[in-house]
Design a protein around this motif. Sequence first.
Motif, PDB file in Angstrom:
ATOM      1  N   ILE A   2       0.722  -1.062   0.095  1.00 24.10           N
ATOM      2  CA  ILE A   2      -0.175  -0.051   0.060  1.00 24.10           C
ATOM      3  C   ILE A   2       0.834   1.207   0.139  1.00 24.10           C
ATOM      4  N   ILE A   3       2.044   1.261   0.716  1.00 22.92           N
ATOM      5  CA  ILE A   3       2.797   2.392   0.876  1.00 22.92           C
ATOM      6  C   ILE A   3       3.546   2.504  -0.326  1.00 22.92           C
ATOM      7  N   ARG A   4       4.107   1.322  -1.096  1.00 21.30           N
ATOM      8  CA  ARG A   4       4.690   1.656  -2.199  1.00 21.30           C
ATOM      9  C   ARG A   4       3.755   2.103  -3.265  1.00 21.30           C
ATOM     10  N   ASP A   5       2.819   1.665  -3.293  1.00 21.05           N
ATOM     11  CA  ASP A   5       1.644   2.153  -4.280  1.00 21.05           C
ATOM     12  C   ASP A   5       1.295   3.655  -4.140  1.00 21.05           C
ATOM     13  N   ALA A   6       1.019   3.893  -2.860  1.00 22.59           N
ATOM     14  CA  ALA A   6       0.761   5.454  -2.635  1.00 22.59           C
ATOM     15  C   ALA A   6       1.616   6.216  -3.055  1.00 22.59           C
ATOM     16  N   ARG A   7       3.141   5.903  -2.909  1.00 24.36           N
ATOM     17  CA  ARG A   7       4.353   6.606  -3.367  1.00 24.36           C
ATOM     18  C   ARG A   7       4.376   6.784  -4.717  1.00 24.36           C
ATOM     19  N   GLU A   8       3.931   5.904  -5.391  1.00 27.27           N
ATOM     20  CA  GLU A   8       4.031   5.760  -6.968  1.00 27.27           C
ATOM     21  C   GLU A   8       2.968   6.363  -7.561  1.00 27.27           C
ATOM     22  N   LEU A   9       1.883   6.609  -7.073  1.00 23.50           N
ATOM     23  CA  LEU A   9       0.598   7.200  -7.444  1.00 23.50           C
ATOM     24  C   LEU A   9       0.645   8.683  -7.331  1.00 23.50           C
ATOM     25  N   LEU A  10       1.371   9.472  -6.343  1.00 18.36           N
ATOM     26  CA  LEU A  10       1.765  10.735  -6.376  1.00 18.36           C
ATOM     27  C   LEU A  10       2.030  11.385  -7.382  1.00 18.36           C
ATOM     28  N   PRO A  11       3.181  10.912  -8.222  1.00 16.76           N
ATOM     29  CA  PRO A  11       3.328  11.732  -9.474  1.00 16.76           C
ATOM     30  C   PRO A  11       2.450  11.869 -10.487  1.00 16.76           C
ATOM     31  N   LEU A  12       1.497  10.869 -10.384  1.00 17.02           N
ATOM     32  CA  LEU A  12       0.091  10.898 -11.190  1.00 17.02           C
ATOM     33  C   LEU A  12      -0.867  11.851 -10.789  1.00 17.02           C
ATOM     34  N   GLY A  13      -0.615  12.378  -9.980  1.00 15.70           N
ATOM     35  CA  GLY A  13      -1.626  13.390  -9.461  1.00 15.70           C
ATOM     36  C   GLY A  13      -2.722  12.865  -8.574  1.00 15.70           C
ATOM     37  N   VAL A  14      -2.325  11.577  -7.902  1.00 14.96           N
ATOM     38  CA  VAL A  14      -3.500  10.836  -7.208  1.00 14.96           C
ATOM     39  C   VAL A  14      -2.925  10.619  -5.944  1.00 14.96           C
ATOM     40  N   ASN A  15      -3.712  10.988  -4.927  1.00 24.06           N
ATOM     41  CA  ASN A  15      -3.301  11.096  -3.436  1.00 24.06           C
ATOM     42  C   ASN A  15      -4.373  10.006  -2.565  1.00 24.06           C
ATOM     43  N   THR A  16      -3.370   9.390  -1.493  1.00 23.22           N
ATOM     44  CA  THR A  16      -3.907   8.425  -0.900  1.00 23.22           C
ATOM     45  C   THR A  16      -4.468   9.022   0.435  1.00 23.22           C
ATOM     46  N   ILE A  17      -5.604   8.420   1.081  1.00 21.83           N
ATOM     47  CA  ILE A  17      -6.237   8.653   2.209  1.00 21.83           C
ATOM     48  C   ILE A  17      -6.295   7.432   3.036  1.00 21.83           C
ATOM     49  N   ALA A  18      -5.851   7.289   4.092  1.00 20.90           N
ATOM     50  CA  ALA A  18      -6.112   6.201   4.928  1.00 20.90           C
ATOM     51  C   ALA A  18      -6.876   6.394   6.131  1.00 20.90           C
ATOM     52  N   ILE A  19      -8.052   5.404   6.369  1.00 20.85           N
ATOM     53  CA  ILE A  19      -8.965   5.986   7.521  1.00 20.85           C
ATOM     54  C   ILE A  19      -9.096   4.652   8.341  1.00 20.85           C
ATOM     55  N   ASN A  20      -8.813   4.840   9.748  1.00 20.69           N
ATOM     56  CA  ASN A  20      -9.132   3.704  10.734  1.00 20.69           C
ATOM     57  C   ASN A  20     -10.347   4.003  11.432  1.00 20.69           C
ATOM     58  N   SER A  21     -11.376   3.208  11.280  1.00 20.39           N
ATOM     59  CA  SER A  21     -12.668   3.230  11.964  1.00 20.39           C
ATOM     60  C   SER A  21     -13.043   2.391  12.933  1.00 20.39           C
ATOM     61  N   ASN A  22     -11.999   1.494  13.256  1.00 20.79           N
ATOM     62  CA  ASN A  22     -12.199   0.602  14.372  1.00 20.79           C
ATOM     63  C   ASN A  22     -12.602   0.894  15.668  1.00 20.79           C
TER      64      ASN A  22
END
Length: 198
Positions: free
Chosen positions: A57-77
């Motif tokens: 998940i961390i790897r993909d989030a880093r590689e998506l940033l240059p594409l203009g895609v932000n990742t948001i993680a949410i903990n609801s437990n």
Amino acid sequence: MAVTTPIADLGWHAAPFRLKGVDGKMHTLKELSGRHGTLVIFICNHCPYVKAVLPRIIRDARELLPLGVNTIAINSNDDSTYPEDSFDNMQRLAAEMDFPFHYLHDETQEVARAYGAVCTPDFYAFDAGGCLHYRGRLDASGREPAPEDAPRELFDAMRLIAYYGYGPGDQYPSIGCSIKWRDTELAEAPSGQKALAA
């Protein structure tokens, strides 16, 4: 208990929210959304399914940033029954793993219910306008990581959304631990996709 995400009802828009991040600040969906797309992930600290794929998940989030895609993680437990998922432990994990995304605490669980989240991890991929085009798994991983050469299904879907504005036709459900709801009488699958005040 392991559960899988339901067949996606695509085309609805991301519900706005305002949640506290591990940086101690309040953040909104509008503020954190990416220029070309936004990936919203429901995760937690203790789930073995999340632990199995968190480096990816961390790897993909880093590689998506240059594409203009932000990742948001949410903990609801519910951290009263799962203390490993407490806010303090969220802060610790985010620092230890050097998260390239904001990790937010859904203390009231309203956001998880608004999105219809059922498990950790649960992935939602939205286009630049906030329309859902993918709700599927990261890859073929379960409680153990899939082989290194396994197709990167979520990453490829998000890249498709960022470039062309639509997701893949074939989407496989994510599997993980059920979200730990506070009110056991309301622990059935949430109705999902209701508006929240930002």
